[in-house]
Design an enzyme around this catalytic site. Structure first.
Site, PDB file in Angstrom:
ATOM      1  N   TYR A   1       0.862  -1.177   0.000  1.00  0.00           N
ATOM      2  CA  TYR A   1       0.000   0.000   0.000  1.00  0.00           C
ATOM      3  C   TYR A   1       0.897   1.223   0.000  1.00  0.00           C
ATOM      4  CZ  TYR A   1      -3.297   3.542   1.586  1.00  0.00           C
ATOM      5  OH  TYR A   1      -4.071   4.670   1.680  1.00  0.00           O
TER       6      TYR A   1
ATOM      7  N   GLU B   1      -3.417   7.584  -4.113  1.00  0.00           N
ATOM      8  CA  GLU B   1      -3.314   6.285  -3.442  1.00  0.00           C
ATOM      9  C   GLU B   1      -3.093   5.167  -4.448  1.00  0.00           C
ATOM     10  OE1 GLU B   1      -6.092   4.570  -0.025  1.00  0.00           O
ATOM     11  OE2 GLU B   1      -6.872   4.113  -2.017  1.00  0.00           O
TER      12      GLU B   1
END
Ligand code: ADP
Ligand code: MG
Length: 391
Positions: free
Chosen positions: A109, A197
């Site tokens: 992530y 993101e």
């Protein structure tokens, strides 16, 4: 403003972040053609909506031929995809992104997010990427690493290295990843994004890094400086009421409740929503009609609020500072008559000439309830909607 994954990936690519090759399709035949153009191998067909959680909702399918890509597109286009981010109503899928499937060894992530408290961009990384980062944040916060960027400066390489070693990457991967993270920060800074993101950032079987998903939010107030970003807006993904309100010059955000609110000034509007909640009711919207709150703006405000079918009553909370209360009251009365107001109204006025303003409301012949304090206004509106629901 949000953009689709395929648009985010276009931007990531232009900032030298590696992404899989792919193409957009609005029909199964187009999906097949994209897959044929990408060459032999596996493909991923991905629903393009402004919400995450598509994989779990059935909006991401891995297939092994152009024919299968067409079949997956057939299933996904036109479906109403429900994910944890769409709400129960879901979102209609109008197009898919078809890209080459990546051989995934690990999913990380990575995100750059505006940290409003720190007044800086924060860079976050986690070795536990994939579909459930919210759960990681909740159960294993120690697996999320964060660092901050000094405004106007690049991220220092040592900062990026620290994050990436935390993710368990090899030295060679950390080197490639450092440039990647720095580019991500540059993208966020230059385009004035509040969130960039990548989840997941894949480590491939060959050990390279590639962004398999991309989510970018831009600061609406900065869009004027970035016409190339403003152009990416998908009107079909925007709430039609919010779109109408923006056109009218209103500051409107739709919420889930049944109490419509009309307030002059953003701070007072926030406080009004707080007192409504404290009184046990739920605001249907945020609406700041501006400090001046002219009859014209109040009329437009009524029109937008009443277009929301959830609204069962309206609370108007106006402070007569720039404009006097009597002028404001006259505007509210005229606007209410013009739009043929169909739901109960509670009005709280305060400020210059407040007595004259209340008198105008009382004499209007309209069915207003007038409240003295904000607390009283909130309690009254809570009673009104409770009574409406009991009926
Ligand atoms: P969402 O976050 O909306 O569920 P993603 O784009 O993250 O959508 O896709 C969900 C999952 O599908 C990813 O975590 C990844 O495991 C897999 N996936 C997505 N794109 C690819 C790709 N190009 N190759 C292989 N797997 C992929
Ligand atoms: Mg994802």
């Amino acid at each position: 403003m949000n953009v689709h994954e395929y648009q985010a990936k276009g931007l990531l690519k232009s900032f030298q972040v590696p992404v899989p090759e792919g193409g957009l399709a609005t029909t199964p035949a187009e999906a097949r053609a994209v897959a044929e153009r990408l060459g032999p191998g596996k493909y991923v067909v991905k629903a393009q909506i402004h919400a995450g959680g598509r994989g779990k909702g059935g909006g991401v399918k891995v297939v092994d031929s152009p024919q299968a890509a067409a079949e997956a597109a057939e299933q996904i286009i036109g479906m109403t995809l429900v994910t944890h981010q769409t709400g129960a109503a879901g979102k209609l899928v109008r197009k898919v992104w078809v890209e080459k499937a990546t051989d995934i060894a690990r999913e990380l992530y990575l995100a750059v997010v505006l940290d409003r408290v720190a007044q800086r961009l924060a860079v976050m990384a986690s070795p536990s990427g994939g579909m459930d980062i919210e759960e990681v944040a909740e159960k294993h916060p120690e697996l999320i690493f964060t660092t901050h960027v000094e405004p106007g400066q690049a991220l220092w390489p040592f900062q990026a290295r620290k994050l990436l070693f935390g993710c368990g990457l090899t030295a060679a991967q950390v080197n490639a990843g450092t440039a990647l993270v720095q580019n991500l920060v540059r993208l966020a800074w230059e385009k004035e994004a509040t969130l960039v993101e990548i989840n997941p950032l894949a480590v491939t079987g060959e050990g390279t890094l590639v962004a398999l998903d991309g989510k970018i939010n831009f600061d609406d107030s900065a869009l004027k400086r970035h016409p190339e970003i403003a152009e990416l807006e998908d009107p079909e993904e925007t709430d039609p009421l919010e779109r109408q309100a923006v056109k009218q010059g209103l500051n409107y955000i739709r919420l889930g409740g049944n109490v419509g609110t009309m307030v002059n000034g953003a701070g007072l509007a926030m406080a009004t929503m707080d007192v409504i909640k404290m009184a046990g009711a739920e605001p249907a919207n945020f609406l700041d009609v501006g400090g001046g709150a002219s009859e014209e703006m109040v009329t437009k405000g009524f029109e937008v609020i009443l277009s929301d079918p959830n609204v069962e009553a309206i609370l108007i909370n106006i402070f007569g500072g720039i404009l006097r209360c009597d002028t404001l009251a006259a505007g509210v009365v005229a606007a209410a008559k013009k739009v043929k107001l169909s739901v109960p109204l509670v009005v709280r006025l305060e400020g210059t000439n407040v007595e004259a303003g209340r008198e105008i409301l009382a004499q209007s012949g309209l069915d207003f309830e007038v409240a003295g304090s904000m607390k009283e206004a909130a309690e009254k509106i809570a009673q009104v909607v409770a009574a409406a629901q009991a009926r």
